[in-house]
Write a protein that holds these residues in place. Structure first.
Motif, mmCIF file in Angstrom:
data_model
loop_
_atom_site.group_PDB
_atom_site.id
_atom_site.type_symbol
_atom_site.label_atom_id
_atom_site.label_comp_id
_atom_site.label_asym_id
_atom_site.label_seq_id
_atom_site.Cartn_x
_atom_site.Cartn_y
_atom_site.Cartn_z
ATOM 1 N N GLY A 130 2.686 21.074 -38.769
ATOM 2 C CA GLY A 130 2.953 21.991 -38.202
ATOM 3 C C GLY A 130 4.224 21.497 -39.491
ATOM 4 N N GLY A 131 4.310 20.657 -40.696
ATOM 5 C CA GLY A 131 4.814 20.921 -41.651
ATOM 6 C C GLY A 131 4.498 21.793 -42.486
ATOM 7 N N GLN A 132 2.991 22.022 -43.008
ATOM 8 C CA GLN A 132 2.910 22.743 -43.092
ATOM 9 C C GLN A 132 2.175 24.663 -42.546
ATOM 10 O OE1 GLN A 132 -2.127 22.275 -44.063
ATOM 11 N NE2 GLN A 132 -1.820 20.076 -43.890
ATOM 12 N N ALA A 133 2.657 24.766 -41.943
ATOM 13 C CA ALA A 133 2.725 26.097 -41.340
ATOM 14 C C ALA A 133 4.426 26.345 -41.874
ATOM 15 C CB ALA A 133 2.715 26.257 -39.798
ATOM 16 N N LEU A 134 4.999 25.522 -41.652
ATOM 17 C CA LEU A 134 6.782 26.075 -41.794
ATOM 18 C C LEU A 134 7.056 26.208 -43.644
ATOM 19 C CD1 LEU A 134 8.295 23.235 -40.247
ATOM 20 C CD2 LEU A 134 8.998 25.902 -39.885
ATOM 21 N N SER A 135 6.157 24.855 -44.687
ATOM 22 C CA SER A 135 6.135 25.672 -45.640
ATOM 23 C C SER A 135 5.674 26.552 -45.599
ATOM 24 C CB SER A 135 5.296 23.983 -46.314
ATOM 25 O OG SER A 135 6.028 23.062 -46.132
ATOM 26 N N ARG A 136 4.273 27.112 -45.100
ATOM 27 C CA ARG A 136 3.898 27.892 -45.896
ATOM 28 C C ARG A 136 4.825 29.716 -45.649
ATOM 29 N NH1 ARG A 136 1.013 28.797 -49.512
ATOM 30 N NH2 ARG A 136 2.204 30.365 -49.739
ATOM 31 N N TYR A 137 5.024 29.485 -44.629
ATOM 32 C CA TYR A 137 6.126 30.704 -43.912
ATOM 33 C C TYR A 137 6.626 30.410 -44.778
ATOM 34 C CZ TYR A 137 9.144 33.163 -40.564
ATOM 35 O OH TYR A 137 9.417 34.338 -40.172
ATOM 36 N N LEU A 138 8.057 29.385 -45.216
ATOM 37 C CA LEU A 138 9.024 30.047 -46.012
ATOM 38 C C LEU A 138 8.325 30.150 -47.264
ATOM 39 C CD1 LEU A 138 11.200 26.138 -45.155
ATOM 40 C CD2 LEU A 138 11.574 28.627 -44.288
ATOM 41 N N LEU A 139 7.278 29.958 -47.628
ATOM 42 C CA LEU A 139 7.035 30.307 -49.013
ATOM 43 C C LEU A 139 6.636 31.912 -49.309
ATOM 44 C CD1 LEU A 139 4.469 27.587 -50.468
ATOM 45 C CD2 LEU A 139 6.741 28.328 -51.576
ATOM 46 N N ASP A 140 6.184 32.196 -47.804
ATOM 47 C CA ASP A 140 5.643 33.540 -48.297
ATOM 48 C C ASP A 140 6.546 34.622 -47.804
ATOM 49 O OD1 ASP A 140 3.049 32.726 -47.935
ATOM 50 O OD2 ASP A 140 2.204 33.389 -46.301
ATOM 51 N N ASN A 141 7.942 33.945 -46.893
ATOM 52 C CA ASN A 141 9.370 34.519 -46.864
ATOM 53 C C ASN A 141 10.153 34.023 -47.180
ATOM 54 O OD1 ASN A 141 7.661 36.375 -44.491
ATOM 55 N ND2 ASN A 141 7.007 34.084 -44.055
ATOM 56 N N PRO A 142 10.558 34.017 -48.488
ATOM 57 C CA PRO A 142 11.494 33.742 -49.021
ATOM 58 C C PRO A 142 13.077 33.847 -48.963
ATOM 59 C CG PRO A 142 11.113 34.963 -50.432
ATOM 60 C CD PRO A 142 9.876 34.711 -49.419
ATOM 61 N N ASP A 143 13.075 35.128 -47.975
ATOM 62 C CA ASP A 143 14.099 35.575 -47.916
ATOM 63 C C ASP A 143 14.529 34.907 -46.545
ATOM 64 O OD1 ASP A 143 14.096 37.633 -49.706
ATOM 65 O OD2 ASP A 143 13.690 39.924 -48.047
ATOM 66 N N VAL A 144 13.923 34.379 -45.766
ATOM 67 C CA VAL A 144 14.295 33.617 -44.806
ATOM 68 C C VAL A 144 15.403 32.442 -45.395
ATOM 69 C CG1 VAL A 144 14.006 31.548 -43.155
ATOM 70 C CG2 VAL A 144 12.541 33.910 -43.200
ATOM 71 N N VAL A 145 15.639 31.527 -46.578
ATOM 72 C CA VAL A 145 15.949 30.818 -46.626
ATOM 73 C C VAL A 145 16.259 31.119 -48.776
ATOM 74 C CG1 VAL A 145 14.739 29.196 -46.309
ATOM 75 C CG2 VAL A 145 14.042 30.063 -48.098
ATOM 76 N N ARG A 146 16.323 32.631 -48.931
ATOM 77 C CA ARG A 146 17.285 32.563 -49.932
ATOM 78 C C ARG A 146 18.592 32.029 -50.182
ATOM 79 N NH1 ARG A 146 14.807 36.786 -51.730
ATOM 80 N NH2 ARG A 146 13.012 35.913 -52.429
ATOM 81 N N GLY A 147 19.142 31.795 -50.709
ATOM 82 C CA GLY A 147 20.865 31.733 -51.172
ATOM 83 C C GLY A 147 21.523 31.299 -49.323
ATOM 84 N N ARG A 148 20.300 30.004 -48.790
ATOM 85 C CA ARG A 148 21.400 29.368 -47.685
ATOM 86 C C ARG A 148 21.170 27.839 -47.962
ATOM 87 N NH1 ARG A 148 18.259 32.400 -42.464
ATOM 88 N NH2 ARG A 148 20.416 31.625 -41.385
ATOM 89 N N SER A 149 21.574 27.828 -46.463
ATOM 90 C CA SER A 149 22.424 26.004 -46.305
ATOM 91 C C SER A 149 20.772 25.367 -45.481
ATOM 92 C CB SER A 149 23.010 25.925 -46.528
ATOM 93 O OG SER A 149 24.176 26.088 -44.689
ATOM 94 N N VAL A 150 20.173 25.041 -45.796
ATOM 95 C CA VAL A 150 18.880 24.544 -44.880
ATOM 96 C C VAL A 150 18.492 22.846 -45.082
ATOM 97 C CG1 VAL A 150 16.621 24.261 -44.518
ATOM 98 C CG2 VAL A 150 17.477 26.375 -45.984
ATOM 99 N N LEU A 151 19.052 22.267 -43.307
ATOM 100 C CA LEU A 151 18.376 20.643 -43.446
ATOM 101 C C LEU A 151 16.939 20.895 -42.905
ATOM 102 C CD1 LEU A 151 19.350 17.788 -41.856
ATOM 103 C CD2 LEU A 151 20.320 19.653 -40.046
ATOM 104 N N ASP A 152 16.098 19.883 -43.076
ATOM 105 C CA ASP A 152 14.942 19.313 -42.946
ATOM 106 C C ASP A 152 14.925 17.936 -42.375
ATOM 107 O OD1 ASP A 152 11.920 19.027 -42.541
ATOM 108 O OD2 ASP A 152 11.915 18.497 -44.874
#
Length: 245
Positions: free
Chosen positions: A82-104
């Motif tokens: 599950g963590g692998q999928a999330l990490s892959r998604y964020l790397l492929d879609n940086p606009d999802v996190v760029r400039g935002r606050s993130v809690l893991d």
């Protein structure tokens, strides 16, 4: 295990925070133990860009009896699907996190938080209840030439909710009671702050059979590499879901 002064832990509001430390500031004996009993690897996962210290078949404790491991179960030493999928998604879609606050939440080895940092997240908090995970995350940040981000060592479900643009959690729906608590916490988070929530899971029964399924939207699905399949009882895919209560 007691925290030595070398951990540079800061006590705040009853929890532990590891702020912007470096591996050189970690307890030298524990740091040496982790380095001796894990392997640095980036192969066999969905994110070859990220190096991690993991427990692999080339490590002594991969083969030893579990009760010989001197610490609590090293869940942080496995890169779960599950963590692998999330990490892959964020790397492929940086606009999802760029400039935002993130809690893991349930950060484990810290890969998803690291992926968020690589993709331009402005503020990151990694959360795990195991202090050894906190040390491992700090070492993994260094492996990837990143300044370590704050790490909260506490059950975040017991704390007052802060405002986050994005909450990510992978492989956390493995227990029915925990799943129920997570669902309520995530609902409150969404209703209070309109927080975006992304969940990674390979389709474990505790997740696919939970009522949260009625409040999810699939955003990405990945075929797992063969080594990850072998280590996870033949699971073949892992999915990223958006929580939409």
């Amino acid at each position: 295990m007691a925290l030595s002064p070398g951990w540079r832990a800061v006590r705040s509001s009853g929890f532990l925070l590891f702020p912007w430390g470096t591996g050189s500031l970690l307890d030298p004996k524990m740091k040496a133990f982790l380095e001796e009993n894990t392997e640095v690897t980036s192969s066999g996962t969905l994110t070859p860009e990220i190096q991690l210290r993991l427990l692999t078949p080339r490590c002594k404790f991969w083969w030893e009896r579990a009760d010989l491991w001197p610490l609590r179960d090293p869940y942080w030493a496995i890169y779960w699907p599950g963590g692998q999928a999330l990490s892959r998604y964020l790397l492929d879609n940086p606009d999802v996190v760029r400039g935002r606050s993130v809690l893991d939440i349930g950060s484990g080895c810290g890969a998803t938080a690291i992926a968020a940092k690589m993709s331009g997240a402005l503020r990151i908090l990694a959360n795990d209840i195991d202090p050894i995970a906190g040390m491992a995350i700090t070492l993994n940040c260094e492996l990837n030439q990143l300044n370590p981000f704050p790490i909260l060592i506490k059950n975040i479900l017991d704390l007052e909710q802060d405002k986050w643009d994005l909450v990510v959690l992978g492989d956390m729906f493995y227990d029915e009671d925990l799943a129920d608590s997570l669902l309520q916490w995530l609902k409150n988070c969404f209703e209070t702050h309109r927080t975006q929530v992304l969940i990674g899971d390979p389709g474990r029964p505790q997740f696919s059979g939970h009522s949260i399924q009625h409040q999810l939207h699939k955003v990405a699905e990945y075929s797992l590499p063969e080594p990850t399949r072998q280590d996870n009882n033949g699971l073949t895919t892992s999915t990223v879901w958006q929580f939409q209560p």
